[in-house]
Design an enzyme around this catalytic site. Sequence first.
Site, short mmCIF file in Angstrom:
data_model
loop_
_atom_site.label_atom_id
_atom_site.label_comp_id
_atom_site.label_asym_id
_atom_site.label_seq_id
_atom_site.Cartn_x
_atom_site.Cartn_y
_atom_site.Cartn_z
N TYR A 67 2.88 4.81 0.79
CA TYR A 67 3.51 5.39 1.98
C TYR A 67 2.46 6.21 2.74
O TYR A 67 1.63 6.90 2.14
CB TYR A 67 4.67 6.30 1.60
CG TYR A 67 5.82 5.57 0.94
CD1 TYR A 67 6.54 4.59 1.61
CD2 TYR A 67 6.21 5.90 -0.36
CE1 TYR A 67 7.62 3.95 1.02
CE2 TYR A 67 7.29 5.25 -0.97
CZ TYR A 67 7.98 4.27 -0.27
OH TYR A 67 9.05 3.64 -0.86
N ASP A 125 0.86 -1.18 0.00
CA ASP A 125 0.00 0.00 0.00
C ASP A 125 0.89 1.24 0.00
O ASP A 125 2.10 1.14 0.22
CB ASP A 125 -1.01 0.01 1.15
CG ASP A 125 -0.37 0.13 2.53
OD1 ASP A 125 0.82 -0.18 2.67
OD2 ASP A 125 -1.08 0.52 3.46
N PHE A 156 6.61 2.01 -4.20
CA PHE A 156 7.98 2.27 -3.73
C PHE A 156 8.51 3.66 -4.08
O PHE A 156 9.56 4.07 -3.57
CB PHE A 156 8.97 1.20 -4.24
CG PHE A 156 8.70 -0.17 -3.70
CD1 PHE A 156 8.99 -0.49 -2.39
CD2 PHE A 156 8.13 -1.15 -4.50
CE1 PHE A 156 8.74 -1.76 -1.88
CE2 PHE A 156 7.87 -2.42 -4.00
CZ PHE A 156 8.17 -2.73 -2.69
N HIS A 196 11.11 -8.97 1.18
CA HIS A 196 10.81 -7.56 0.99
C HIS A 196 12.08 -6.73 1.20
O HIS A 196 12.94 -7.10 2.02
CB HIS A 196 9.72 -7.13 1.98
CG HIS A 196 9.11 -5.81 1.68
ND1 HIS A 196 9.66 -4.61 2.09
CD2 HIS A 196 7.99 -5.49 0.99
CE1 HIS A 196 8.91 -3.63 1.68
NE2 HIS A 196 7.89 -4.12 1.01
#
Length: 241
Positions: free
Chosen positions: A86, A84, A97, A210
């Site tokens: 920031y 999701d 990202f 991740h």
Amino acid sequence: MELELESAAPAPDQLTEVNPAVWGVAAGWQPLVQAFFQSTQGSSLLAFLRQRLEAGVAVFPPKPLRALELTPPEAVRVVILGQDPYHRRGQAEGLAFSVASGVALPPSLRNIFKELQRDLGTPIPAFPNPGGSLVRWAKKGILLLNTCLTVEEGQPASHSGRGWEGLTDAIIEYVSHNARPSVFMLWGTHAQSKRTLIDASRHLVLTANHPSPLSALRAPVPFIGCGHFSRARDWRDGHVT
């Protein structure tokens, strides 16, 4: 008499209107997006977003569908899945990202750039411009897709399960079945949960931990050292159409 020049108003850093028609998507995505927002799930999501804005909550990013605006389906060659947006003000810009130019690099993005440098020798982008903005990636066919497309300030995953997943799952399936052979980069367990939506006989599916500091160096597949960027380059060299 001195004339005062009117400066352009700064772009909003949060969602101001719940209207998919003004969010903007590339023509190739429009039938899929329209069908979703006309569905019960899509209508419920829009009602929820309007309710949150009316309650005075800050919702990010200002353009939830920006990834679909910058990367049309016919241009997709790589898909990078995030979870999701920031949740801190000024960071989310509608691409997984990515942060706007001039914004300090979040730790996960910093690790992405570190791996890119380690793997391909690509220099870390100059700060402040382009800094952490991945707009240039999106314009080159890299679909930077979060599976949930909005979030509330200071509340990570606050819009998870509210309906966005119906749209983003449909996008993943569309790319899997209709786009040219592409590379899917699935970093972390959340992204990897979408693996069943992807036809691995047509596409290269790469998985690793991740890139967040909590998992980037951990087993079983550390993100730092995964070599996804060179593997994607080499695979695409053999699948250019």
